[in-house]
Design an enzyme around this catalytic site. Sequence first.
Site, PDB file in Angstrom:
ATOM      1  N   LYS A 541       0.860  -1.181   0.000  1.00 28.06           N
ATOM      2  CA  LYS A 541       0.000   0.000   0.000  1.00 28.06           C
ATOM      3  C   LYS A 541       0.895   1.229   0.000  1.00 28.06           C
ATOM      4  CE  LYS A 541      -1.965  -1.546   3.739  1.00 28.06           C
ATOM      5  NZ  LYS A 541      -3.405  -1.468   3.549  1.00 28.06           N
ATOM      6  N   ARG A 542       0.292   2.369  -0.250  1.00 29.08           N
ATOM      7  CA  ARG A 542       1.025   3.625  -0.204  1.00 29.08           C
ATOM      8  C   ARG A 542       1.770   3.743   1.119  1.00 29.08           C
ATOM      9  NH1 ARG A 542      -1.178   8.658   1.339  1.00 29.08           N
ATOM     10  NH2 ARG A 542      -3.184   7.602   1.543  1.00 29.08           N
ATOM     11  N   LYS A 547      -0.451   4.245   8.058  1.00 27.90           N
ATOM     12  CA  LYS A 547      -0.630   2.859   7.636  1.00 27.90           C
ATOM     13  C   LYS A 547       0.306   1.911   8.390  1.00 27.90           C
ATOM     14  CE  LYS A 547      -2.331   4.214   3.072  1.00 27.90           C
ATOM     15  NZ  LYS A 547      -3.674   3.610   3.072  1.00 27.90           N
ATOM     16  N   THR A 649      -8.980  -0.907   0.196  1.00 28.79           N
ATOM     17  CA  THR A 649      -9.495  -1.902  -0.761  1.00 28.79           C
ATOM     18  C   THR A 649      -8.490  -3.031  -0.972  1.00 28.79           C
ATOM     19  OG1 THR A 649      -8.687  -0.519  -2.588  1.00 28.79           O
ATOM     20  CG2 THR A 649     -11.010  -0.323  -2.013  1.00 28.79           C
TER      21      THR A 649
END
Length: 801
Positions: A541-542, A547, A649
């Site tokens: 993911k980014r 995160k 997602t």
Amino acid sequence: MQKKHEQLLTRLNETSIRLFSCNIAETTEKQAYKVLCTLLRETLAQKRKEYQDSYKENDRKKVYYMSMEFLVGTSLRNNLYNLGMEEDCRQVLKSQGFDIEALYGLDPDAGLGNGGLGRLASCYLDCLTGNDLPATGFSIRYEFGIFKQKIVDGWQLEFPDNWLERGEVWLQPRNDESYAVKFGGKVSEWYDNGRFRVAQTGYQEVIAVPYDMYISGYNSKAVNKLVLWSAKLPSFDMNAFSRGEYVRSLEQNTMAEVISKVLYPADNHIEGKRLRLKQQYLLVSASLQSILSEHIKKHKTLKNLPDYVAIHINDTHPALCVPELMRLLMDENGFGWDEAWEIAEKTLSYTNHTVMSEALERWSEWLFEEQLPRIYSIVKEIDKRFREKLNAFYPGDFGKINYMAVIGDGEVRMANLCLSCCHMINGVSKLHTEILKDSIFKDYYQMDNSRFCNVTNGIAYRRWLCQSNPELTAYLTKLIGKGFLKDASKLEKLLEFKDDKTVLDELARIKLNNKRRLAAYIAEKNGVNVDPNSIFDVQIKRLHEYKRQLLNVLQILYMYNYIKTHPNEKFAPRTFIFAAKASAGYDMAKQIISLISAVSNLLNSDPVTRDKLKVVFIEDYRVSLAELIVPAAEISEQISIAGKEASGTGNMKLMINGAVTLGTMDGANVEIFEQVGRENMFLFGMNVDEVNELWRKGYDPNEFLAADSALADVINMLTSGVLGKRFDDVAASLVTSRFGVADRYMAIADFADYARAQKEVGETYLDKDKFMKMSLHNIAKAGIFSADRSVMEYAENIWKM
């Protein structure tokens, strides 16, 4: 079948002769790729014409989806699959000496996005098409998309991504349908015989040229399109060129074209901010001019615009839709304010994608007025009227009114602009929407709760399962039939086999094959041999602090230290796989990538641990790389601090491929938990209420470190030099307030429970049947996260289609 193949070959040869004056068998591989793509683009164009003709008579309502990002990924395989042409093309091309897999390898990722926001937009456009709903996406034709990432000595370097070199074959320019967009200058306003007049002078005019990318849908009659705008200067300064002022004659053109040059230019300086604002206005103005022109052509009036048009604002980047639609209705079409505002309210809707206040865009008033003087005057009027409305509801509460207003403290607030107008506002997971109602947008919600709703994100699962994992798809088809290919809820039939050891063994075999494919890629690209029989623990993911890739790294070092001191203890070997891009100007995120690389070097070279523990950072994360990683993943790391991830997602893509979620109760993880239960995922960490309570009490990460010597040892490793370099800033961000709040995303507070959950993962994995039952449950219950469900909820509850 033979006749079908002969017809396809005839069409390929006709296209090849037109492009290269020879049959396809005589072309090079790159030429054959272009021939096939051109044939598909023309097939889609014809199919779109037929689709438009079919709904012209009943004038269906249409949605226009506005987004600064559309992370399309590759197009060749997706279009062949959706059109049902993949196997025929494979065989015909093979007969002409070409391997279709090699042609897939030439297809570039259309890097028109940075992460989940852009990928979601693309998923929705795919699924709107697949569900036969008329839609158009609008974005910018960035000449250079999200950068190509190289890791050199552990540090991220960014290089231009010239995706158009081969990707332009998918685009159809429409130079005759361009629109003028005005920047800067001065605005004069006056009344002429009681009628309001406005004129803008001294402006710079830029021409927005549309390029169409056709979007196919699985087993659907529909073909929609993504319109990408490119910026050009209206005319070349021939006089300056004739005087020998060659540089000057080209300078203006270059300045115009730079608007569509790069996705998300760095905005840590004023020129970057100015360019971003221009990009947003170019997208909005050109798109709305196009929409209104099309509507007037069909209906001869704009009074019924909301009956036939829904314009959706995907996050705050296209928020200028509000004042620009007002400008076009009033200045260009003679509407009064009240009538124009009613049309705008009924036509526009807005999705919020973040609870992080710093991600809710704001623009300096002076910059906004400098670049968009007429839009600024409209926004001032919106602000004035909205303040009156706020004061009527919250009389005399000027502090609240000021923070809810569209303009305040010298800034134009784009989320507030959307909230002042749009008839519907939605969050993207149940938890996220509740946070919007209870916190971020609480005071707007109290004014009118009927405008707020939730639409949990979804994925284009046919790309992420059917195309990316064909072996699993074929086996699922054998077990439960083809129904799930059109209706993802049919995947639940797989639960009938949860106790069937033959099925569990076959799912494990398919997973191992996908792991071997990924292991081969890692060996080629990273020069690291990973064991396909180890646990593939994936965080893709980014790169952002919230995160918590850093939490993952700290736990890996903790695990490394434990193995070093307990070398004979039974341990399920792990391969930790990271892939992420950090924004070019985000230094801390880049330092975390460097830390991951340093930990990888340490672990992979240590003879005591390297057969039990490996770390790999795969560079240049993109859609096509995700399509390789996702089918191989066994553990899906979704470990953001509770309350910060709007939805996610990636968790859904990994879930539908059988990965088991290791995560917090954040974003859509909450809904994954509702589907599979605690027994089929690995939960850890504080929930939202516990996070808020700890902040309220006063969070000090050093108190946690004092009680956990093993974690303190890990933090010390960051600054001791044992990793080959020191990571003083990373350590300081965790234990000091040098970068604001110490441990802003509570990695240290959640660490002990995360380490416990990781231990549980290892113990569970040693029981193969138990782990594969968990995997099967995740596949079977993933159907609810189909973007088919999401777009139908938008269509019914927001767009009223």
